[in-house]
Design a protein around this motif. Structure first.
Motif, PDB file in Angstrom:
ATOM      1  N   CYS A  48       0.158  13.559  -6.060  1.00 34.75           N
ATOM      2  CA  CYS A  48       1.595  13.669  -6.108  1.00 34.75           C
ATOM      3  C   CYS A  48       2.098  12.638  -7.107  1.00 34.75           C
ATOM      4  CB  CYS A  48       2.131  13.587  -4.946  1.00 34.75           C
ATOM      5  SG  CYS A  48       3.986  13.628  -4.642  1.00 34.75           S
ATOM      6  N   ALA A  49       2.219  12.824  -8.353  1.00 39.46           N
ATOM      7  CA  ALA A  49       2.835  11.736  -9.389  1.00 39.46           C
ATOM      8  C   ALA A  49       4.022  11.024  -8.800  1.00 39.46           C
ATOM      9  CB  ALA A  49       2.897  12.363 -10.585  1.00 39.46           C
ATOM     10  N   TYR A  50       5.050  11.729  -8.503  1.00 38.54           N
ATOM     11  CA  TYR A  50       6.154  11.205  -7.960  1.00 38.54           C
ATOM     12  C   TYR A  50       6.140  10.206  -6.825  1.00 38.54           C
ATOM     13  CZ  TYR A  50      10.954  10.636  -6.441  1.00 38.54           C
ATOM     14  OH  TYR A  50      12.288  10.053  -6.066  1.00 38.54           O
ATOM     15  N   CYS A  51       5.008  10.631  -5.868  1.00 40.51           N
ATOM     16  CA  CYS A  51       4.942   9.593  -4.780  1.00 40.51           C
ATOM     17  C   CYS A  51       4.052   8.528  -5.029  1.00 40.51           C
ATOM     18  CB  CYS A  51       4.488  10.375  -3.565  1.00 40.51           C
ATOM     19  SG  CYS A  51       5.690  11.520  -3.026  1.00 40.51           S
ATOM     20  N   ILE A  52       3.083   8.719  -5.883  1.00 41.29           N
ATOM     21  CA  ILE A  52       2.226   7.542  -6.475  1.00 41.29           C
ATOM     22  C   ILE A  52       3.287   6.591  -7.197  1.00 41.29           C
ATOM     23  CG2 ILE A  52       0.437   7.021  -8.061  1.00 41.29           C
ATOM     24  CD1 ILE A  52      -0.956   9.562  -7.619  1.00 41.29           C
ATOM     25  N   ASP A  53       4.148   6.905  -8.133  1.00 42.86           N
ATOM     26  CA  ASP A  53       5.087   6.045  -8.930  1.00 42.86           C
ATOM     27  C   ASP A  53       5.965   5.412  -7.958  1.00 42.86           C
ATOM     28  OD1 ASP A  53       6.475   5.198 -11.265  1.00 42.86           O
ATOM     29  OD2 ASP A  53       8.260   6.272 -10.211  1.00 42.86           O
ATOM     30  N   MET A  54       6.364   6.045  -6.879  1.00 44.60           N
ATOM     31  CA  MET A  54       7.443   5.429  -5.973  1.00 44.60           C
ATOM     32  C   MET A  54       6.803   4.459  -5.071  1.00 44.60           C
ATOM     33  SD  MET A  54       9.242   7.263  -2.741  1.00 44.60           S
ATOM     34  CE  MET A  54      11.131   7.373  -3.159  1.00 44.60           C
ATOM     35  N   HIS A  55       5.434   4.812  -4.348  1.00 42.70           N
ATOM     36  CA  HIS A  55       4.956   4.036  -3.582  1.00 42.70           C
ATOM     37  C   HIS A  55       3.969   2.792  -4.194  1.00 42.70           C
ATOM     38  CE1 HIS A  55       6.395   6.213  -0.443  1.00 42.70           C
ATOM     39  NE2 HIS A  55       5.760   7.396  -0.756  1.00 42.70           N
ATOM     40  N   SER A  56       3.636   2.960  -5.510  1.00 39.08           N
ATOM     41  CA  SER A  56       3.101   1.792  -6.267  1.00 39.08           C
ATOM     42  C   SER A  56       4.510   0.876  -6.467  1.00 39.08           C
ATOM     43  CB  SER A  56       2.678   2.144  -7.552  1.00 39.08           C
ATOM     44  OG  SER A  56       3.727   2.708  -8.537  1.00 39.08           O
ATOM     45  N   LYS A  57       5.675   1.238  -6.709  1.00 38.58           N
ATOM     46  CA  LYS A  57       6.836   0.280  -7.214  1.00 38.58           C
ATOM     47  C   LYS A  57       6.838  -0.302  -5.492  1.00 38.58           C
ATOM     48  CE  LYS A  57       8.502   2.847 -10.720  1.00 38.58           C
ATOM     49  NZ  LYS A  57       9.401   3.766 -11.215  1.00 38.58           N
ATOM     50  N   ASP A  58       6.914   0.385  -4.399  1.00 38.45           N
ATOM     51  CA  ASP A  58       7.423  -0.242  -2.865  1.00 38.45           C
ATOM     52  C   ASP A  58       6.310  -1.068  -2.561  1.00 38.45           C
ATOM     53  OD1 ASP A  58       9.347   1.506  -2.789  1.00 38.45           O
ATOM     54  OD2 ASP A  58       8.403   3.219  -1.626  1.00 38.45           O
ATOM     55  N   ALA A  59       4.891  -0.863  -3.100  1.00 36.77           N
ATOM     56  CA  ALA A  59       3.935  -1.726  -2.780  1.00 36.77           C
ATOM     57  C   ALA A  59       4.047  -3.028  -3.506  1.00 36.77           C
ATOM     58  CB  ALA A  59       2.344  -1.178  -3.144  1.00 36.77           C
ATOM     59  N   ARG A  60       4.293  -2.943  -4.731  1.00 37.89           N
ATOM     60  CA  ARG A  60       4.568  -4.243  -5.346  1.00 37.89           C
ATOM     61  C   ARG A  60       5.670  -4.983  -5.059  1.00 37.89           C
ATOM     62  NH1 ARG A  60       2.936  -0.817  -9.404  1.00 37.89           N
ATOM     63  NH2 ARG A  60       5.045  -0.752 -10.385  1.00 37.89           N
ATOM     64  N   ALA A  61       6.701  -4.352  -4.449  1.00 44.45           N
ATOM     65  CA  ALA A  61       8.062  -5.002  -3.765  1.00 44.45           C
ATOM     66  C   ALA A  61       7.711  -5.681  -2.607  1.00 44.45           C
ATOM     67  CB  ALA A  61       9.031  -3.861  -3.992  1.00 44.45           C
ATOM     68  N   ALA A  62       6.568  -5.261  -2.063  1.00 46.81           N
ATOM     69  CA  ALA A  62       6.168  -5.673  -0.647  1.00 46.81           C
ATOM     70  C   ALA A  62       5.073  -6.627  -0.735  1.00 46.81           C
ATOM     71  CB  ALA A  62       5.546  -4.475   0.314  1.00 46.81           C
ATOM     72  N   GLY A  63       4.906  -7.144  -1.828  1.00 47.87           N
ATOM     73  CA  GLY A  63       4.002  -8.189  -2.343  1.00 47.87           C
ATOM     74  C   GLY A  63       2.448  -7.645  -2.457  1.00 47.87           C
ATOM     75  N   GLU A  64       2.113  -6.387  -2.469  1.00 50.94           N
ATOM     76  CA  GLU A  64       0.874  -6.154  -2.697  1.00 50.94           C
ATOM     77  C   GLU A  64       0.272  -6.362  -4.147  1.00 50.94           C
ATOM     78  OE1 GLU A  64      -1.882  -5.348  -1.782  1.00 50.94           O
ATOM     79  OE2 GLU A  64      -1.188  -4.332  -0.443  1.00 50.94           O
ATOM     80  N   GLU A  66      -1.865  -6.461  -7.629  1.00 51.16           N
ATOM     81  CA  GLU A  66      -2.209  -5.188  -8.539  1.00 51.16           C
ATOM     82  C   GLU A  66      -3.859  -4.731  -8.336  1.00 51.16           C
ATOM     83  OE1 GLU A  66      -0.141  -3.812 -10.938  1.00 51.16           O
ATOM     84  OE2 GLU A  66       1.385  -4.984 -10.168  1.00 51.16           O
ATOM     85  N   GLN A  67      -4.713  -5.944  -8.053  1.00 54.80           N
ATOM     86  CA  GLN A  67      -5.954  -5.624  -7.911  1.00 54.80           C
ATOM     87  C   GLN A  67      -6.100  -4.461  -6.733  1.00 54.80           C
ATOM     88  OE1 GLN A  67      -8.103  -8.971  -6.270  1.00 54.80           O
ATOM     89  NE2 GLN A  67      -9.788  -8.504  -7.590  1.00 54.80           N
ATOM     90  N   ARG A  68      -5.734  -4.807  -5.504  1.00 54.68           N
ATOM     91  CA  ARG A  68      -5.814  -3.885  -4.578  1.00 54.68           C
ATOM     92  C   ARG A  68      -5.274  -2.599  -5.007  1.00 54.68           C
ATOM     93  NH1 ARG A  68      -5.833  -5.590   1.209  1.00 54.68           N
ATOM     94  NH2 ARG A  68      -3.674  -4.556   1.475  1.00 54.68           N
ATOM     95  N   LEU A  69      -3.997  -2.501  -5.665  1.00 54.47           N
ATOM     96  CA  LEU A  69      -3.739  -1.171  -6.006  1.00 54.47           C
ATOM     97  C   LEU A  69      -4.429  -0.342  -6.639  1.00 54.47           C
ATOM     98  CD1 LEU A  69       0.333  -1.978  -6.425  1.00 54.47           C
ATOM     99  CD2 LEU A  69      -0.862  -0.717  -4.363  1.00 54.47           C
ATOM    100  N   TYR A  70      -4.973  -1.197  -7.810  1.00 60.93           N
ATOM    101  CA  TYR A  70      -5.859  -0.525  -8.864  1.00 60.93           C
ATOM    102  C   TYR A  70      -7.351   0.072  -8.168  1.00 60.93           C
ATOM    103  CZ  TYR A  70      -2.966  -2.685 -12.280  1.00 60.93           C
ATOM    104  OH  TYR A  70      -1.952  -2.839 -13.349  1.00 60.93           O
TER     105      TYR A  70
END
Length: 152
Positions: A48-64, A66-70
């Motif tokens: 789900c490209a839409y949700c990946i885009d959305m939640h990657s932004k939410d994750a970064r905003a929550a302090g996640e 980049e290393q863990r996201l990648y």
């Protein structure tokens, strides 16, 4: 890419109900960073490209980080995730792919070591909810890119 239809405006009561369930999950007591990882991992599995885009932004905003996201799609092969997070990710994968394999007794027993019964219910609702969102966004081709986390 063009959206097929705007399900939010065509079924506003259904959209509000799904938003309400999402809100309930986020008030369940599970950590915000854990919920974002669940959302990201299920969305990766479902493509789900839409949700990946959305939640990657939410994750970064929550302090996640980049290393863990990648590294999220290869979480088993990294030292970046806690035992609790690993169990949540394994649970997410099992429930998201429920047609392939049921949630095993072994996984349930290991999850019980890191989550209370109430937390397991919340965890399962979190997985079920993101899977519902993924199916709406994928089926109706929600266009990724424009979403910004609240407060941005």
């Amino acid at each position: 890419m063009e959206a097929r239809l705007d399900y939010k405006s065509l079924a506003p009561e259904s959209f509000k109900a799904l938003l309400s369930l999402s809100g309930h999950v986020h008030r369940s007591g599970l950590e915000k960073k854990l919920l974002v990882l669940i959302d990201m991992r299920a969305s990766q599995i479902n493509g789900c490209a839409y949700c990946i885009d959305m939640h990657s932004k939410d994750a970064r905003a929550a302090g996640e980080t980049e290393q863990r996201l990648y590294a999220l799609s290869a979480w088993r092969d990294t030292p970046f995730f806690t035992d609790r997070e690993q169990l949540a990710l394994e649970w997410t994968e099992a429930v998201t792919r429920i047609a392939d394999h049921h949630v095993s007794d072994d996984l349930y027993a290991r999850a019980r070591e890191h989550f209370t019964e109430q937390e397991l219910v919340a965890l399962n609702l979190a997985v079920a909810t993101i899977n519902a969102w993924n199916r709406m966004a994928i089926a109706f081709r929600s266009v990724p890119g424009a979403y910004q986390p609240p407060g941005k």
